[in-house]
Design a protein around this motif. Structure first.
Motif, PDB file in Angstrom:
ATOM      1  N   CYS A  27       0.601  -0.841  -0.080  1.00 52.14           N
ATOM      2  CA  CYS A  27      -0.268   0.017   0.297  1.00 52.14           C
ATOM      3  C   CYS A  27       1.038   1.138   0.209  1.00 52.14           C
ATOM      4  O   CYS A  27       1.913   0.979   0.310  1.00 52.14           O
ATOM      5  CB  CYS A  27      -0.935  -0.281   1.033  1.00 52.14           C
ATOM      6  SG  CYS A  27       0.002   0.171   2.711  1.00 52.14           S
ATOM      7  N   CYS A  29       1.070   3.791   1.883  1.00 45.65           N
ATOM      8  CA  CYS A  29       1.248   4.604   3.413  1.00 45.65           C
ATOM      9  C   CYS A  29       2.942   4.926   3.753  1.00 45.65           C
ATOM     10  O   CYS A  29       3.562   3.963   3.178  1.00 45.65           O
ATOM     11  CB  CYS A  29       0.597   3.644   4.871  1.00 45.65           C
ATOM     12  SG  CYS A  29      -1.049   3.021   4.379  1.00 45.65           S
ATOM     13  N   THR A  41      -1.467   4.830   8.202  1.00 46.55           N
ATOM     14  CA  THR A  41      -2.182   2.730   8.317  1.00 46.55           C
ATOM     15  C   THR A  41      -3.278   3.661   6.698  1.00 46.55           C
ATOM     16  O   THR A  41      -3.701   4.365   6.993  1.00 46.55           O
ATOM     17  CB  THR A  41      -2.530   2.410   9.876  1.00 46.55           C
ATOM     18  OG1 THR A  41      -3.795   3.170   9.742  1.00 46.55           O
ATOM     19  CG2 THR A  41      -1.552   2.055  10.163  1.00 46.55           C
ATOM     20  N   CYS A  42      -3.816   2.239   6.635  1.00 46.87           N
ATOM     21  CA  CYS A  42      -4.613   2.375   5.186  1.00 46.87           C
ATOM     22  C   CYS A  42      -5.693   1.020   5.507  1.00 46.87           C
ATOM     23  O   CYS A  42      -5.256  -0.039   6.220  1.00 46.87           O
ATOM     24  CB  CYS A  42      -4.679   2.523   3.995  1.00 46.87           C
ATOM     25  SG  CYS A  42      -3.739   1.056   3.382  1.00 46.87           S
ATOM     26  N   CYS A  45      -3.607  -1.592   4.806  1.00 45.45           N
ATOM     27  CA  CYS A  45      -2.335  -2.381   5.538  1.00 45.45           C
ATOM     28  C   CYS A  45      -3.615  -2.268   7.532  1.00 45.45           C
ATOM     29  O   CYS A  45      -2.344  -3.398   8.225  1.00 45.45           O
ATOM     30  CB  CYS A  45      -1.026  -1.138   6.215  1.00 45.45           C
ATOM     31  SG  CYS A  45      -1.534   0.166   6.654  1.00 45.45           S
TER      32      CYS A  45
HETATM   33 ZN   LIG Z   1      -1.371   0.862   4.098  1.00 45.41          ZN
END
Ligand SMILES: [Zn+2]
Lengths: 491, 96
Positions: A27, A29, A41-42, A45
């Motif tokens: 990702c 991030c 975070t997203c 993750c």
């Molecule tokens: Zn992430």
């Protein structure tokens, strides 16, 4: 040294290196270190349902660079797998890693020791594969049964796991392997290798081979974790080998009968301790990661990566020795400092045309100051131009080495040129006639010394050098000594 | 039965699921039937079939290494059963 031991030590190392990407493996991030917990975070993750991982192109490239530098073969097809286990710092319940088709395998790393404590050797590397990191769990020991707190900023950060063959037979070899690996990684620029920040982590597998009346046996393998420096790795292995021997003498337990044990290094107590096993954790039930497309590589791409690699430490060491006639030891010291120091050295040599002289001043002067002042060579206040001017003055006998060292210290604190600094310190070349008259004057005043010199006691000239330096600090002691001896001989 | 009761016990432990006696019996039966069903595939002649390493015929899907905005922390923590202002809370994790 191992000849005297009643056993042969067998060591293999697993190194996790954090690759120097800006974003996580799957990702986008940020991977920046040291930010407030859970601000990077997203949905990917955090393992939100439906979130899809996408491979970081840069991470794969950095993996390829490392693989090429370690002579690893890069298969034309590679894929990722799920490694399943439950732990609070792993929100998906699996780590995306590589199982049967890693991105690289079968390489080597050459290690040697200029101090000669072991024979140079190629250590085999089984594989290097690309996987994601877990998050961080924090537990307040003082607080006993209180909750653990989880920070997922690190979760999904790209790691290259580099697994060696069990080819090392002493803690010194293990340390040399780690130092050379770290050096290669820093020359490649693929990782900052900061152990304090967890960018480089080491697990060591160790057991013993023992000759007995009934043939050769091997002790059960122990994996040591929690080592926060290469020194700690060396010490932990030094502790663990005799411990295993003692246990074997007590119990006779051998590999196969007793399963692999995980032990943690306690740096304050300098011992390894058994760690609680995560029961049945070894059954990771790997299966192909369906959310992630496999990667194919072409021979042309591999060739391109190989061509783009800069010179590696061992190649530079060899070249410095050959081109500038310096010792293996000096080459090792300079190269081990990193590319910037090599650049500094080569710039200096090109100006003074004396590899050995330049190496001496760097290993004994420059590096000492860097260590004292805790700075990098980029911040070193004396440029190669100024240092070259100083060394030229030494080469032209305008100044002796001892006084040159005084000038060196002064140069650290000012931006004055070498010529101005020498003037400021009252240093100037004494012409030959002045040395000649000072010699004759002192010889005349010291008949005892003349007698001693005539009797072959050359060290008697020392007291004259002392007196000469008092009368004129700019006197070059070498020239003065030589001239005195010549005059006495002709008397 | 292609799966034994021990197999199911092991898988439930690995999955951190606590199954009752009754559930173990039911799961052993159900999981065995799933495995048996999948086992039908082993009857297919695969002599001329290339081994498949991945289900999707797609390769080399990459993203550029450019940072995107992460979630605001409060949103990241929003679904946590237990939390403080900064972190998720879980039952004590000891001895890493
Ligand atoms: Zn992430």
């Amino acid at each position: 040294m191992s000849e005297s031991l009643p056993y042969k030590i067998v060591i293999g190392l697993e190194v996790h290196v954090q690759l120097a990407t800006k974003t996580k493996l799957f990702c986008r991030c940020s991977t920046e270190y040291g930010n407030a917990p859970n601000t990077q975070t997203c949905p990917v993750c955090l393992a939100m349902p439906g979130a899809m991982p996408v491979m970081n192109r840069e991470a794969f490239q950095l993996g390829m660079r490392t693989a090429c530098a370690l002579d690893l073969q890069i298969p034309l097809f590679t894929k990722w797998d799920r490694k399943n286990y439950y732990y609070p710092d792993l929100p998906k319940g699996y780590q995306i890693s590589q199982f049967d088709l890693p991105m690289s395998e079968k390489g080597t790393l050459y290690i040697s020791d200029p101090k000669g404590r072991f024979e140079p050797k190629d250590v085999g590397i089984i594989r290097a594969h690309l996987e994601e990191d877990a998050g961080k769990s924090m537990h307040d020991e003082a607080n006993g049964k209180a909750d653990s707190r989880i920070d997922l900023n690190r979760c999904g950060t790209p790691l290259l796991e580099i697994v060696s063959e069990p080819d090392m037979s002493s803690p010194e070899e293990a340390k040399a392997y780690l130092e050379e690996l770290k050096l290669i990684l820093s020359y490649l620029g693929v990782s900052d290798c900061n152990m304090q920040e967890g960018s480089l982590r080491v697990d060591a597998n160790i057991n013993l081979h023992i000759e007995t009346k009934n043939g050769k046996i091997a002790t059960p393998i122990v994996e040591i974790k929690n080592m926060n420096s290469f020194r700690a790795v060396e010490r932990a292995l030094h502790y663990e080998a005799p411990r295993q021997y003692d246990i074997w003498q007590e119990t006779g337990g051998v590999i196969g009968e007793i399963s692999k044990e995980t032990r943690g290094w306690d740096d304050s107590a300098q011992v390894t301790r058994a760690q609680r096993e995560k029961e049945d954790m070894s059954d990771y039930r790997y299966f192909p990661e369906p959310d992630l497309a496999p990667v194919t590589v072409t021979e042309a791409q591999i060739a391109e990566v190989k061509a783009s690699l800069s010179e590696l430490p061992q190649q530079i060491r060899k070249r410095l020795q050959a081109d500038y006639k310096i010792s293996e030891y000096d080459a090792e010291v300079i190269v081990n400092q990193g590319q910037a120091t090599v650049d500094y050295y080569e710039a200096l040599v090109s100006k003074v045309n004396d590899g050995k002289l330049a190496a001496n001043w760097i290993t004994q002067g420059v590096l000492r100051i860097l260590k004292e002042q805790q700075i990098e060579i980029d911040a070193f206040p004396i440029t190669t131009d100024r240092l070259a001017d100083l060394l030229s003055a030494v080469q032209n006998k305008e100044i002796d080495t001892t006084r040159a060292k005084d000038v060196f210290e002064k140069l650290l604190e000012s931006e004055t040129s070498v010529a101005d600094m020498m003037k400021e310190m009252g240093i100037e070349k004494v012409d030959d006639s002045a040395i000649d008259s000072l010699c004759r004057e002192l010889l005349e005043a010291n008949p005892k010394v003349v007698a001693d010199l005539k009797a072959g006691k050359q060290q008697a000239v020392g007291s004259l050098i002392g007196q000469a330096k008092k009368k004129n600090p700019n006197i070059d002691p070498g020239s003065f000594r030589k001239l005195c001896l010549e005059i006495v001989q002709s008397m | 039965m292609s799966l034994s009761r021990e197999d199911v016990e092991k898988v439930s432990l690995l999955s951190r699921l606590k199954l009752s006696e009754d559930e173990l019996v039911v799961m052993t039966d159900q999981m065995s039937r799933i495995i048996d069903y999948i086992d039908l595939l082993s009857e297919v002649n695969t002599d001329d079939v290339e081994p498949m390493t991945h289900a999707v015929e797609q390769f080399n899907v990459f993203a550029d290494d450019v940072v995107h905005q992460s979630l605001p922390r409060d949103e990241a923590l929003a679904n946590a059963p237990k939390r403080d202002d900064e972190c998720f809370h879980v039952p004590a994790v000891l001895g890493d």
